[in-house]
Motif scaffolding. Structure first.
Motif, PDB file in Angstrom:
ATOM      1  N   ARG A 275       0.835  -1.199   0.000  1.00 28.86           N
ATOM      2  CA  ARG A 275       0.000   0.000   0.000  1.00 28.86           C
ATOM      3  C   ARG A 275       0.869   1.249   0.000  1.00 28.86           C
ATOM      4  O   ARG A 275       2.048   1.219   0.369  1.00 28.86           O
ATOM      5  CB  ARG A 275      -0.905   0.003   1.224  1.00 28.86           C
ATOM      6  CG  ARG A 275      -0.157  -0.085   2.544  1.00 28.86           C
ATOM      7  CD  ARG A 275      -1.077   0.078   3.721  1.00 28.86           C
ATOM      8  NE  ARG A 275      -1.680   1.402   3.732  1.00 28.86           N
ATOM      9  CZ  ARG A 275      -2.512   1.828   4.653  1.00 28.86           C
ATOM     10  NH1 ARG A 275      -2.862   1.020   5.646  1.00 28.86           N
ATOM     11  NH2 ARG A 275      -3.013   3.034   4.611  1.00 28.86           N
ATOM     12  N   ASP A 276       0.266   2.353  -0.396  1.00 29.75           N
ATOM     13  CA  ASP A 276       0.942   3.652  -0.348  1.00 29.75           C
ATOM     14  C   ASP A 276       0.617   4.281   1.007  1.00 29.75           C
ATOM     15  O   ASP A 276      -0.556   4.538   1.309  1.00 29.75           O
ATOM     16  CB  ASP A 276       0.439   4.546  -1.478  1.00 29.75           C
ATOM     17  CG  ASP A 276       1.232   5.842  -1.591  1.00 29.75           C
ATOM     18  OD1 ASP A 276       1.710   6.342  -0.554  1.00 29.75           O
ATOM     19  OD2 ASP A 276       1.375   6.349  -2.716  1.00 29.75           O
ATOM     20  N   ARG A 279      -1.821   7.563   1.428  1.00 28.64           N
ATOM     21  CA  ARG A 279      -3.253   7.666   1.139  1.00 28.64           C
ATOM     22  C   ARG A 279      -3.979   6.420   1.625  1.00 28.64           C
ATOM     23  O   ARG A 279      -3.362   5.374   1.872  1.00 28.64           O
ATOM     24  CB  ARG A 279      -3.500   7.875  -0.360  1.00 28.64           C
ATOM     25  CG  ARG A 279      -2.931   6.810  -1.269  1.00 28.64           C
ATOM     26  CD  ARG A 279      -3.383   7.045  -2.715  1.00 28.64           C
ATOM     27  NE  ARG A 279      -2.726   6.128  -3.635  1.00 28.64           N
ATOM     28  CZ  ARG A 279      -1.666   6.435  -4.359  1.00 28.64           C
ATOM     29  NH1 ARG A 279      -1.133   7.644  -4.260  1.00 28.64           N
ATOM     30  NH2 ARG A 279      -1.120   5.550  -5.183  1.00 28.64           N
ATOM     31  N   SER A 281      -5.764   3.105   1.688  1.00 35.87           N
ATOM     32  CA  SER A 281      -5.585   1.951   0.801  1.00 35.87           C
ATOM     33  C   SER A 281      -6.934   1.399   0.347  1.00 35.87           C
ATOM     34  O   SER A 281      -7.810   1.112   1.165  1.00 35.87           O
ATOM     35  CB  SER A 281      -4.794   0.866   1.533  1.00 35.87           C
ATOM     36  OG  SER A 281      -4.638  -0.272   0.728  1.00 35.87           O
ATOM     37  N   GLN A 282      -7.082   1.239  -0.980  1.00 35.05           N
ATOM     38  CA  GLN A 282      -8.328   0.723  -1.543  1.00 35.05           C
ATOM     39  C   GLN A 282      -8.026  -0.371  -2.566  1.00 35.05           C
ATOM     40  O   GLN A 282      -7.130  -0.227  -3.398  1.00 35.05           O
ATOM     41  CB  GLN A 282      -9.125   1.839  -2.223  1.00 35.05           C
ATOM     42  CG  GLN A 282      -9.625   2.909  -1.265  1.00 35.05           C
ATOM     43  CD  GLN A 282     -10.450   3.970  -1.972  1.00 35.05           C
ATOM     44  OE1 GLN A 282     -10.329   4.160  -3.175  1.00 35.05           O
ATOM     45  NE2 GLN A 282     -11.297   4.657  -1.222  1.00 35.05           N
ATOM     46  N   LYS A 299      -7.793  -4.351  -8.614  1.00 36.51           N
ATOM     47  CA  LYS A 299      -7.154  -3.039  -8.758  1.00 36.51           C
ATOM     48  C   LYS A 299      -6.860  -2.437  -7.393  1.00 36.51           C
ATOM     49  O   LYS A 299      -7.712  -2.438  -6.503  1.00 36.51           O
ATOM     50  CB  LYS A 299      -8.079  -2.107  -9.547  1.00 36.51           C
ATOM     51  CG  LYS A 299      -7.508  -0.720  -9.795  1.00 36.51           C
ATOM     52  CD  LYS A 299      -8.475   0.111 -10.631  1.00 36.51           C
ATOM     53  CE  LYS A 299      -7.892   1.495 -10.927  1.00 36.51           C
ATOM     54  NZ  LYS A 299      -8.810   2.311 -11.750  1.00 36.51           N
ATOM     55  N   ASP A 300      -5.624  -1.927  -7.222  1.00 35.77           N
ATOM     56  CA  ASP A 300      -5.265  -1.255  -5.973  1.00 35.77           C
ATOM     57  C   ASP A 300      -4.706   0.132  -6.269  1.00 35.77           C
ATOM     58  O   ASP A 300      -4.405   0.460  -7.422  1.00 35.77           O
ATOM     59  CB  ASP A 300      -4.252  -2.093  -5.176  1.00 35.77           C
ATOM     60  CG  ASP A 300      -2.899  -2.214  -5.878  1.00 35.77           C
ATOM     61  OD1 ASP A 300      -2.256  -1.178  -6.121  1.00 35.77           O
ATOM     62  OD2 ASP A 300      -2.478  -3.347  -6.184  1.00 35.77           O
ATOM     63  N   ASN A 301      -4.580   0.929  -5.236  1.00 36.75           N
ATOM     64  CA  ASN A 301      -3.985   2.269  -5.379  1.00 36.75           C
ATOM     65  C   ASN A 301      -2.684   2.344  -4.586  1.00 36.75           C
ATOM     66  O   ASN A 301      -2.381   3.334  -3.933  1.00 36.75           O
ATOM     67  CB  ASN A 301      -4.963   3.355  -4.927  1.00 36.75           C
ATOM     68  CG  ASN A 301      -5.300   3.248  -3.439  1.00 36.75           C
ATOM     69  OD1 ASN A 301      -5.082   2.212  -2.813  1.00 36.75           O
ATOM     70  ND2 ASN A 301      -5.828   4.327  -2.865  1.00 36.75           N
ATOM     71  N   LYS A 353       0.701   5.310  -8.458  1.00 34.52           N
ATOM     72  CA  LYS A 353      -0.750   5.325  -8.695  1.00 34.52           C
ATOM     73  C   LYS A 353      -1.419   3.985  -8.400  1.00 34.52           C
ATOM     74  O   LYS A 353      -2.591   3.940  -8.040  1.00 34.52           O
ATOM     75  CB  LYS A 353      -1.047   5.750 -10.129  1.00 34.52           C
ATOM     76  CG  LYS A 353      -0.724   7.216 -10.397  1.00 34.52           C
ATOM     77  CD  LYS A 353      -1.267   7.668 -11.745  1.00 34.52           C
ATOM     78  CE  LYS A 353      -1.042   9.159 -11.943  1.00 34.52           C
ATOM     79  NZ  LYS A 353      -1.583   9.642 -13.240  1.00 34.52           N
ATOM     80  N   GLY A 354      -0.698   2.893  -8.588  1.00 36.44           N
ATOM     81  CA  GLY A 354      -1.282   1.599  -8.264  1.00 36.44           C
ATOM     82  C   GLY A 354      -1.116   0.566  -9.362  1.00 36.44           C
ATOM     83  O   GLY A 354      -0.504   0.820 -10.404  1.00 36.44           O
ATOM     84  N   THR A 356      -3.123  -2.905 -11.407  1.00 34.43           N
ATOM     85  CA  THR A 356      -4.306  -3.719 -11.687  1.00 34.43           C
ATOM     86  C   THR A 356      -3.852  -5.065 -12.231  1.00 34.43           C
ATOM     87  O   THR A 356      -3.253  -5.135 -13.308  1.00 34.43           O
ATOM     88  CB  THR A 356      -5.230  -3.046 -12.718  1.00 34.43           C
ATOM     89  OG1 THR A 356      -5.639  -1.771 -12.226  1.00 34.43           O
ATOM     90  CG2 THR A 356      -6.463  -3.909 -12.972  1.00 34.43           C
TER      91      THR A 356
END
Length: 369
Positions: A275-276, A279, A281-282, A299-301, A353-354, A356
């Motif tokens: 995760r970042d 921000r 995490s989604q 998809k993750d960010n 940015k993430g 996918t």
């Protein structure tokens, strides 16, 4: 043997297919409905290995003569054997074909009556020998793979036995000398404990990887919605700050439930782990249908994957960083399971940015309602 059939008549196509498929020779037919489709076919990679062309003369868009002229002017195709099949009794047509270097066709007398044929004869002895060699090679490779899987199982078991002995001895050593060990000695023992746990996990992961392609009799209807929902609840215990959601509905497939779980667990665990920190995490899971496949996206960010490291993602024991909780096996296992079921996996990523991850599975795996 690969044959390109350039013929616009559907009935003639079926007849040709029936005739060429009736013998012992394995024939791959490629159909083109006019000369232009035939010419365009040779621009594709799949045209490699075409043995000869079976050509009609009277076709729309581009007729057989135009097709012949085009390929005879092509340096790579000028020597390709072409056999003409036609209902034409026009002597000029046949002479024109011969001038363009056809390899076979009806031979007619001056009145246009069929009196025989002209053509080439292919000696397929070498081809049959190659097919036999290929079958033997596949059999040998299958046996070798089975032996390697059995070897991995035995080695993994044998390696774990001394590990357990070392772990037990370390535990007794700490218990018997708990009051006499200084801080430095205790830190050394902690390093050994951590190394033992890591080695045990590597052996377990190696065993899991080697057993993926073993035949399983425990395949059943697996509701991916139900499976992934339970997995999300488990992951929330380890990653409480990550939001994981299913967008839409996932299919119900005939699979081994443990293998299905491994695929989602390995991909989702990576999405949560990397995760970042700057921000929230989604992670979003979705599914669509593309032709004969379900395409599932996760998809993750998160932090994203550097372009220079992309080729290592699915290689076994490859890690992109020094995360001590990872052995670099999870994505290799996911890839191997997906390919075992006839699918493939890939990803798109941008640093900062993430990522996918996408994988597809054949719709033929769909469980009956």
């Amino acid at each position: 043997m690969k044959v390109l059939v350039v013929e616009d008549d559907k009935i003639a196509q079926l007849g040709i297919k029936k005739i060429l498929s009736s013998g012992d020779l394995s024939v791959e037919l490629v159909l083109a409905e006019n000369g232009k489709e035939g010419v365009d076919y040779f621009d594709k990679a799949e045209a490699a290995g075409t043995d000869f062309v079976l050509l009609d003369l009277n076709m729309p868009v581009m007729n057989g003569f135009e097709f012949l002229e085009t390929i005879r002017n092509n340096e790579k195709l000028k020597d390709l054997p072409v056999v003409v099949h036609t209902t034409s009794d026009n002597i000029e047509d046949l002479n024109k074909c011969r001038a363009l270097g056809i390899s076979g066709g009806p031979n007619r007398d001056i009145q246009g009556n069929v009196i025989g044929s002209i053509g080439i004869h292919l000696d397929i002895t070498k081809l049959k020998e190659l097919e036999k060699f290929r079958e033997e090679l596949i059999m040998d490779l299958t046996e070798s793979n089975d032996e390697l899987r059995n070897y991995a199982h035995v080695v993994s078991h044998d390696l774990k036995t001394p590990l357990r002995s070392i772990s037990a001895a370390m535990s007794w050593l700490k218990e018997d000398n708990q009051d006499s060990l200084d801080e430095m000695s205790q830190s050394y023992l902690a390093i050994v404990d951590e190394a033992l746990l890591k080695m045990d996990k590597i052996i377990s992961d190696t065993l899991r990887y080697s057993e993926i392609k073993r035949m399983s009799n425990s395949e059943s209807a697996v509701d991916l919605n139900h499976l992934v929902t339970h997995l999300i609840n488990d992951l929330k215990q380890s990653y409480p700050d990550t939001s994981i959601n299913i967008n839409g509905t996932l299919p119900k497939l005939i699979m081994n439930d443990t293998k299905a779980l491994q695929v989602f667990q390995n991909i989702l665990d990576n999405a949560c782990k990397y995760r970042d920190p700057n921000r929230a995490s989604q992670v979003t899971i979705s599914c669509g249908v593309i032709f004969g496949f379900y395409e599932i996206q996760i998809k993750d960010n998160g932090i994203g994957i550097p372009e220079g490291s992309a080729h290592r993602i699915f290689e076994i024991f490859q890690k992109l960083n020094n995360n001590k909780d990872s052995n670099g096996v999870g994505m290799s296992i996911a890839k191997k399971i997906i390919e075992t079921y006839g699918g493939k996996i890939w990803f798109e990523s941008e640093v900062g940015k993430g990522t996918t991850f996408k994988f597809n599975l054949p719709r033929s795996l769909t469980a009956k309602a």
